[in-house]
Design an enzyme around this catalytic site. Structure first.
Site, PDB file in Angstrom:
ATOM      1  N   LYS A 185       0.846  -1.189   0.000  1.00 50.55           N
ATOM      2  CA  LYS A 185       0.000   0.000   0.000  1.00 50.55           C
ATOM      3  C   LYS A 185       0.884   1.243   0.000  1.00 50.55           C
ATOM      4  CE  LYS A 185       0.678   1.206   4.560  1.00 50.55           C
ATOM      5  NZ  LYS A 185       1.395   2.429   4.998  1.00 50.55           N
TER       6      LYS A 185
ATOM      7  N   GLN B  40      10.832  -2.117   6.187  1.00 47.96           N
ATOM      8  CA  GLN B  40      11.047  -0.764   6.729  1.00 47.96           C
ATOM      9  C   GLN B  40      10.870   0.289   5.632  1.00 47.96           C
ATOM     10  OE1 GLN B  40      14.886  -0.782   8.801  1.00 47.96           O
ATOM     11  NE2 GLN B  40      13.792  -1.108  10.717  1.00 47.96           N
ATOM     12  N   ALA B  41       9.779   0.140   4.893  1.00 46.71           N
ATOM     13  CA  ALA B  41       9.511   1.020   3.756  1.00 46.71           C
ATOM     14  C   ALA B  41       8.276   1.874   3.945  1.00 46.71           C
ATOM     15  CB  ALA B  41       9.366   0.184   2.469  1.00 46.71           C
TER      16      ALA B  41
ATOM     17  N   MET C 175       5.330   0.539   3.415  1.00 47.60           N
ATOM     18  CA  MET C 175       4.457   0.012   2.362  1.00 47.60           C
ATOM     19  C   MET C 175       3.556  -1.122   2.853  1.00 47.60           C
ATOM     20  SD  MET C 175       7.322   0.105  -0.685  1.00 47.60           S
ATOM     21  CE  MET C 175       6.266  -0.619  -1.962  1.00 47.60           C
ATOM     22  N   GLY C 176       3.638  -1.448   4.140  1.00 49.15           N
ATOM     23  CA  GLY C 176       2.726  -2.425   4.724  1.00 49.15           C
ATOM     24  C   GLY C 176       2.979  -3.866   4.329  1.00 49.15           C
ATOM     25  N   GLY C 177       4.192  -4.199   3.926  1.00 45.99           N
ATOM     26  CA  GLY C 177       4.455  -5.546   3.432  1.00 45.99           C
ATOM     27  C   GLY C 177       4.173  -6.639   4.449  1.00 45.99           C
TER      28      GLY C 177
ATOM     29  N   SER D 184       2.228  -6.531   7.148  1.00 45.73           N
ATOM     30  CA  SER D 184       0.790  -6.583   7.445  1.00 45.73           C
ATOM     31  C   SER D 184       0.016  -7.231   6.313  1.00 45.73           C
ATOM     32  CB  SER D 184       0.259  -5.172   7.699  1.00 45.73           C
ATOM     33  OG  SER D 184       0.831  -4.614   8.855  1.00 45.73           O
ATOM     34  N   SER D 185       0.405  -6.932   5.074  1.00 48.65           N
ATOM     35  CA  SER D 185      -0.267  -7.525   3.922  1.00 48.65           C
ATOM     36  C   SER D 185      -0.028  -9.034   3.873  1.00 48.65           C
ATOM     37  CB  SER D 185       0.216  -6.864   2.638  1.00 48.65           C
ATOM     38  OG  SER D 185      -0.495  -7.354   1.523  1.00 48.65           O
TER      39      SER D 185
ATOM     40  N   ASP E  55      -2.472  -2.268  10.635  1.00 48.02           N
ATOM     41  CA  ASP E  55      -2.805  -2.175   9.215  1.00 48.02           C
ATOM     42  C   ASP E  55      -3.425  -3.451   8.652  1.00 48.02           C
ATOM     43  OD1 ASP E  55      -1.733   0.344   9.309  1.00 48.02           O
ATOM     44  OD2 ASP E  55       0.105  -0.154   8.232  1.00 48.02           O
TER      45      ASP E  55
END
Length: 281
Positions: A12, A96-97, A99-101, A103-104, A136
């Site tokens: 995201k 640590q971006a 971008m919700g990786g 959580s996704s 998230d």
């Protein structure tokens, strides 16, 4: 059903992120729009007897007790399921971006195992479990681009026009806790409305976490400069360190620096696993 292969977990972007206050318990109040994009991790599931949960990292080495493994264990414990699973992970979304990786990945794991183990949990039940894993996760389970308020629990679906974005992630990351505890963090942005946002969704607002992140992590400023050199007005997503900018037909090409990750992404109208868990209605 024994196998579920090629299960996507999309990233995201936060089109804006405003901190509007702070509760007495320390939690920050926010407003943001979470937008799904086609930069995805891919998960593969194999049902196994005996209740064991194992994970195989096909690209990047993940922590032993990452959110995928924790999601599988939580679902198993909540339901009393005696089946096990082996999960293979193709990690593409940077860590640590902002971008919700993680959580996704957790959301896609819950959806996939609910189907593979034939548990038949409703989406709202999965959301309650997901919230135990991260703030998230419920957004990814709902499966729609969304206006998000409160401490992240107030999620309103919104429609966004199709668009493309340059997304850049420098090598260094940012610790979320370090930003939210920083004394320079702006915590009193005036609340916005969906109607004002909708008038110019890809040019609206700012990210209140960005100035602090730039102080902590100079790479954020370098990434914004790369976008600026191509004529784009960049913005940090989440707590960083990834940055993004809306692409237009006249956008200049970008040379992604060595050791950075970057690509052009399209937004998604809905999550690719939309409908994998039924709603209560």
């Amino acid at each position: 059903m024994k196998l579920l292969h090629d299960v996507p977990a999309p990233a995201k972007l936060n089109l804006f992120l405003h901190i509007t206050g702070q509760r007495p318990d320390g939690y920050h109040l926010l407003q943001s729009v979470f937008m799904l994009i086609d930069w995805c991790d891919t998960l593969h599931f194999e049902k196994r007897p005996g209740g064991g949960i194992s994970r195989e990292d096909l690209t990047v080495q993940l922590p032993a007790d990452d959110l995928i493994t924790r999601a599988a264990k939580l679902l198993q414990q909540h339901t009393g399921c005696t089946q096990g699973v082996h999960i293979a992970v193709e990690k593409q979304i940077p860590a640590q971006a902002g971008m919700g990786g993680g959580s996704s990945d957790a959301a896609s794991c819950l959806l996939a195992l609910n189907r593979l183990w034939d548990l038949k949990l409703k989406r709202t039940a999965l959301e309650k479990l997901g919230l135990q894993l991260g703030a998230d996760v419920p957004f990814f389970l709902r499966g729609h681009n969304a206006w998000v308020e409160g401490i992240g629990e107030q999620i309103t679906p919104i429609a966004l026009s199709a668009a493309r974005f340059w997304v850049l992630k420098p090598p260094s990351g940012v610790e979320t806790a370090q930003i939210f505890t920083h004394p320079a963090l702006q915590r009193a942005t005036k609340p916005a409305t969906i109607s004002v946002f909708a008038a110019a969704p890809y040019d609206f607002g700012h990210n209140d976490l960005q100035p602090v992140a730039q102080t902590i992590c100079p790479d954020v400023s370098l990434a914004l400069q790369v976008l600026g050199n191509a004529g784009m007005n960049g913005k940090m997503t989440g707590s960083g360190s990834a940055v993004f900018a809306h692409c237009t037909s006249g956008t200049a090409p970008i040379q992604v620096p060595d050791r950075w990750q970057g690509r052009q992404c399209s937004n998604l109208e809905v999550h690719p696993l939309q409908g994998w868990a039924s709603s209560d209605s």
